[in-house]
Design a protein around this motif. Structure first.
Motif, PDB file in Angstrom:
ATOM      1  N   ASN A   2       0.963  -1.144   0.080  1.00  0.00           N
ATOM      2  CA  ASN A   2       0.153  -0.105  -0.082  1.00  0.00           C
ATOM      3  C   ASN A   2       0.839   1.203   0.218  1.00  0.00           C
ATOM      4  N   TYR A   3       0.516   2.273  -1.103  1.00  0.00           N
ATOM      5  CA  TYR A   3       1.367   3.387  -1.040  1.00  0.00           C
ATOM      6  C   TYR A   3       0.577   4.601  -0.724  1.00  0.00           C
ATOM      7  N   ASP A   4       1.000   5.259   0.238  1.00  0.00           N
ATOM      8  CA  ASP A   4       0.102   6.645   0.532  1.00  0.00           C
ATOM      9  C   ASP A   4       0.898   7.702   0.116  1.00  0.00           C
ATOM     10  N   PRO A   5       0.439   8.378  -0.928  1.00  0.00           N
ATOM     11  CA  PRO A   5       1.219   9.545  -1.501  1.00  0.00           C
ATOM     12  C   PRO A   5       1.279  10.700  -0.622  1.00  0.00           C
ATOM     13  N   VAL A   6       0.329  11.099   0.188  1.00  0.00           N
ATOM     14  CA  VAL A   6       0.194  12.101   1.209  1.00  0.00           C
ATOM     15  C   VAL A   6       1.494  11.957   2.170  1.00  0.00           C
ATOM     16  N   ALA A   7       1.590  10.828   2.671  1.00  0.00           N
ATOM     17  CA  ALA A   7       2.337  10.536   3.788  1.00  0.00           C
ATOM     18  C   ALA A   7       3.879  10.165   3.148  1.00  0.00           C
ATOM     19  N   ASP A   8       3.728   9.579   1.719  1.00  0.00           N
ATOM     20  CA  ASP A   8       4.985   9.249   0.934  1.00  0.00           C
ATOM     21  C   ASP A   8       5.422   8.024   1.740  1.00  0.00           C
ATOM     22  N   THR A   9       4.642   7.259   1.969  1.00  0.00           N
ATOM     23  CA  THR A   9       4.941   6.007   2.849  1.00  0.00           C
ATOM     24  C   THR A   9       4.332   4.780   2.199  1.00  0.00           C
ATOM     25  N   VAL A  10       5.380   3.623   2.155  1.00  0.00           N
ATOM     26  CA  VAL A  10       4.859   2.325   1.528  1.00  0.00           C
ATOM     27  C   VAL A  10       4.761   1.285   2.682  1.00  0.00           C
ATOM     28  N   TYR A  11       3.589   0.619   2.939  1.00  0.00           N
ATOM     29  CA  TYR A  11       3.515  -0.451   3.844  1.00  0.00           C
ATOM     30  C   TYR A  11       3.354  -1.711   3.129  1.00  0.00           C
ATOM     31  N   ILE A  12       4.132  -2.899   3.437  1.00  0.00           N
ATOM     32  CA  ILE A  12       4.097  -4.143   2.811  1.00  0.00           C
ATOM     33  C   ILE A  12       3.580  -4.932   3.786  1.00  0.00           C
ATOM     34  N   TYR A  13       2.452  -5.510   3.586  1.00  0.00           N
ATOM     35  CA  TYR A  13       1.812  -6.320   4.344  1.00  0.00           C
ATOM     36  C   TYR A  13       2.244  -7.717   4.187  1.00  0.00           C
ATOM     37  N   LEU A  14       2.805  -8.390   4.969  1.00  0.00           N
ATOM     38  CA  LEU A  14       3.473  -9.979   4.904  1.00  0.00           C
ATOM     39  C   LEU A  14       2.307 -10.893   5.410  1.00  0.00           C
ATOM     40  N   VAL A  15       1.404 -10.175   6.359  1.00  0.00           N
ATOM     41  CA  VAL A  15       0.474 -11.201   7.008  1.00  0.00           C
ATOM     42  C   VAL A  15      -0.693 -10.429   7.170  1.00  0.00           C
ATOM     43  N   LYS A  16      -1.779 -10.658   6.468  1.00  0.00           N
ATOM     44  CA  LYS A  16      -2.996  -9.531   6.643  1.00  0.00           C
ATOM     45  C   LYS A  16      -3.796 -10.043   7.986  1.00  0.00           C
ATOM     46  N   GLY A  17      -4.387  -9.120   8.642  1.00  0.00           N
ATOM     47  CA  GLY A  17      -5.344  -9.333   9.797  1.00  0.00           C
ATOM     48  C   GLY A  17      -4.748  -9.327  11.028  1.00  0.00           C
ATOM     49  N   LYS A  18      -3.537  -9.286  11.023  1.00  0.00           N
ATOM     50  CA  LYS A  18      -2.829  -9.075  12.471  1.00  0.00           C
ATOM     51  C   LYS A  18      -2.419  -7.936  12.690  1.00  0.00           C
ATOM     52  N   LYS A  19      -2.616  -7.520  14.248  1.00  0.00           N
ATOM     53  CA  LYS A  19      -2.161  -6.154  14.581  1.00  0.00           C
ATOM     54  C   LYS A  19      -0.517  -6.097  15.112  1.00  0.00           C
ATOM     55  N   SER A  20       0.030  -4.986  14.729  1.00  0.00           N
ATOM     56  CA  SER A  20       1.539  -5.092  15.407  1.00  0.00           C
ATOM     57  C   SER A  20       1.374  -5.030  17.049  1.00  0.00           C
ATOM     58  N   THR A  21       2.191  -5.707  17.495  1.00  0.00           N
ATOM     59  CA  THR A  21       2.604  -5.671  18.943  1.00  0.00           C
ATOM     60  C   THR A  21       3.811  -5.032  19.345  1.00  0.00           C
ATOM     61  N   ARG A  22       4.757  -4.880  18.219  1.00  0.00           N
ATOM     62  CA  ARG A  22       5.931  -4.419  18.365  1.00  0.00           C
ATOM     63  C   ARG A  22       6.540  -3.717  16.901  1.00  0.00           C
ATOM     64  N   THR A  23       6.992  -2.570  17.125  1.00  0.00           N
ATOM     65  CA  THR A  23       7.913  -1.882  15.858  1.00  0.00           C
ATOM     66  C   THR A  23       9.303  -1.614  16.164  1.00  0.00           C
ATOM     67  N   ILE A  24      10.112  -2.007  15.187  1.00  0.00           N
ATOM     68  CA  ILE A  24      11.412  -1.839  15.451  1.00  0.00           C
ATOM     69  C   ILE A  24      12.015  -0.898  14.165  1.00  0.00           C
ATOM     70  N   GLU A  25      12.561   0.046  14.745  1.00  0.00           N
ATOM     71  CA  GLU A  25      13.034   1.054  13.730  1.00  0.00           C
ATOM     72  C   GLU A  25      14.380   0.540  13.095  1.00  0.00           C
ATOM     73  N   VAL A  26      14.525  -0.036  12.128  1.00  0.00           N
ATOM     74  CA  VAL A  26      15.740  -0.799  11.728  1.00  0.00           C
ATOM     75  C   VAL A  26      16.654   0.120  10.984  1.00  0.00           C
ATOM     76  N   GLU A  27      16.388   1.266  10.529  1.00  0.00           N
ATOM     77  CA  GLU A  27      17.107   2.613  10.319  1.00  0.00           C
ATOM     78  C   GLU A  27      16.099   3.805  10.047  1.00  0.00           C
ATOM     79  N   ASP A  28      16.614   4.837   9.993  1.00  0.00           N
ATOM     80  CA  ASP A  28      15.868   6.119   9.700  1.00  0.00           C
ATOM     81  C   ASP A  28      14.882   5.939   8.704  1.00  0.00           C
ATOM     82  N   GLY A  29      13.672   5.963   8.812  1.00  0.00           N
ATOM     83  CA  GLY A  29      12.534   5.705   7.561  1.00  0.00           C
ATOM     84  C   GLY A  29      12.194   4.245   7.471  1.00  0.00           C
TER      85      GLY A  29
END
Length: 75
Positions: A2-29
């Motif tokens: 999913n690409y959001d042009p307003v936020a200029d963000t791409v989200y790649i879903y690897l598993v649909k229907g699950k909510k994130s319980t933890r986010t890790i910043e691998v590098e800036d952005g």
């Protein structure tokens, strides 16, 4: 993918229907989301600067669905 042009963000879903319980910043952005120990998604902030325009609609990645420790993902 999913690409959001307003936020200029791409989200790649690897598993649909699950909510994130933890986010890790691998590098800036570049963030990876987990539900428990399962990798469920990758967020790329500032996508137009990191990816070619043609890649904003279709991205192919090979990633493990379980990682013990965070790893760098180059996009």
């Amino acid at each position: 993918v999913n690409y959001d042009p307003v936020a200029d963000t791409v989200y790649i879903y690897l598993v649909k229907g699950k909510k994130s319980t933890r986010t890790i910043e691998v590098e800036d952005g570049l963030n990876i989301d987990y539900a428990g120990k399962t990798l469920i998604g990758i967020e790329i902030v500032g996508a137009s600067k990191r990816l070619a325009k043609k890649d904003l609609e279709k991205i192919t990645l090979t990633v493990p669905t379980y990682i013990k420790e965070p790893v760098a993902i180059t996009v």
